[in-house]
Design a protein around this motif. Sequence first.
Motif, PDB file in Angstrom:
ATOM      1  N   ASN A   1       0.843  -1.183   0.000  1.00 50.89           N
ATOM      2  CA  ASN A   1       0.000   0.000   0.000  1.00 50.89           C
ATOM      3  C   ASN A   1       0.881   1.236   0.000  1.00 50.89           C
ATOM      4  OD1 ASN A   1      -1.831   2.105   0.599  1.00 50.89           O
ATOM      5  ND2 ASN A   1      -3.226   0.613   1.491  1.00 50.89           N
ATOM      6  N   GLU A   2       0.866   1.983  -1.090  1.00 49.29           N
ATOM      7  CA  GLU A   2       1.759   3.135  -1.235  1.00 49.29           C
ATOM      8  C   GLU A   2       1.503   4.210  -0.192  1.00 49.29           C
ATOM      9  OE1 GLU A   2      -0.975   4.963  -4.838  1.00 49.29           O
ATOM     10  OE2 GLU A   2       1.186   5.067  -4.963  1.00 49.29           O
ATOM     11  N   THR A  28       0.439  -1.415  -5.551  1.00 51.98           N
ATOM     12  CA  THR A  28      -0.833  -1.098  -4.889  1.00 51.98           C
ATOM     13  C   THR A  28      -1.994  -1.348  -5.836  1.00 51.98           C
ATOM     14  OG1 THR A  28       0.220   0.568  -3.501  1.00 51.98           O
ATOM     15  CG2 THR A  28      -2.155   0.727  -3.764  1.00 51.98           C
ATOM     16  N   ARG A  29      -1.881  -0.863  -7.069  1.00 47.71           N
ATOM     17  CA  ARG A  29      -2.950  -1.065  -8.047  1.00 47.71           C
ATOM     18  C   ARG A  29      -3.181  -2.545  -8.296  1.00 47.71           C
ATOM     19  NH1 ARG A  29      -1.600   1.217 -13.292  1.00 47.71           N
ATOM     20  NH2 ARG A  29      -3.759   0.759 -13.832  1.00 47.71           N
ATOM     21  N   SER A  71       3.781   2.347  -7.008  1.00 48.70           N
ATOM     22  CA  SER A  71       2.317   2.445  -6.973  1.00 48.70           C
ATOM     23  C   SER A  71       1.650   1.354  -7.802  1.00 48.70           C
ATOM     24  CB  SER A  71       1.872   3.816  -7.471  1.00 48.70           C
ATOM     25  OG  SER A  71       2.261   4.015  -8.816  1.00 48.70           O
TER      26      SER A  71
END
Length: 197
Positions: free
Chosen positions: A28-29, A174-175, A171
């Motif tokens: 999780n960024e 996270t995606r 990121s």
Amino acid sequence: MLDTPADAQPDLRPGLMLCAYEPDLGWNEAGSDADTDWTPTGARLIPVRAEAPDSLARTLVERLRDPACRAALLVGRTSGEEDFLIQTRAENRLLNGKGRLVPTGPGVARAPAPALEMAQTLSEAGLKARLSSDTVTDPGNYLLYRVLCSLPDGPDAPLVGLLRVPDGQGSAITRAVRLAAEAMARHLSPLPRPRAA
């Protein structure tokens, strides 16, 4: 005396466990405390923190015994790959790779997560993703096999999957984790309503 609302609705969303089993893998960024700020549509997120593989396996198995917990997504690193990998099976191997984890267990166990849909969802979002039936002797394989061997047989068994992420993606990790969890959540049904007493 205060009245309590008699019609308070229970949360009927099925639980989806999310566990990045490597302590330094920040999926999780926004930071480790931000994992409660997002939840997959139609499911209730149950974050599980990394710990030693043996105790983590016990934690995962115990939580999946709760009928309200309907899925688990494990997240770990790939081994020298640039793509995101959805591992479709686990091999019956000890952590050191020198023997069988379950002497009488099957040689491989297939992960029941919707792997193809997970990979397609990531690919449609512009992330390089593919399915992998290759197994690696590492905590991810160990945890996946332990969890799969604990599941009951039948159509009501929880969905369990393993997403492997490449290094240095920031990121994009996270995606990918969120998209994979969303794909799993689409296959979960709401929990049955409790019977009136």
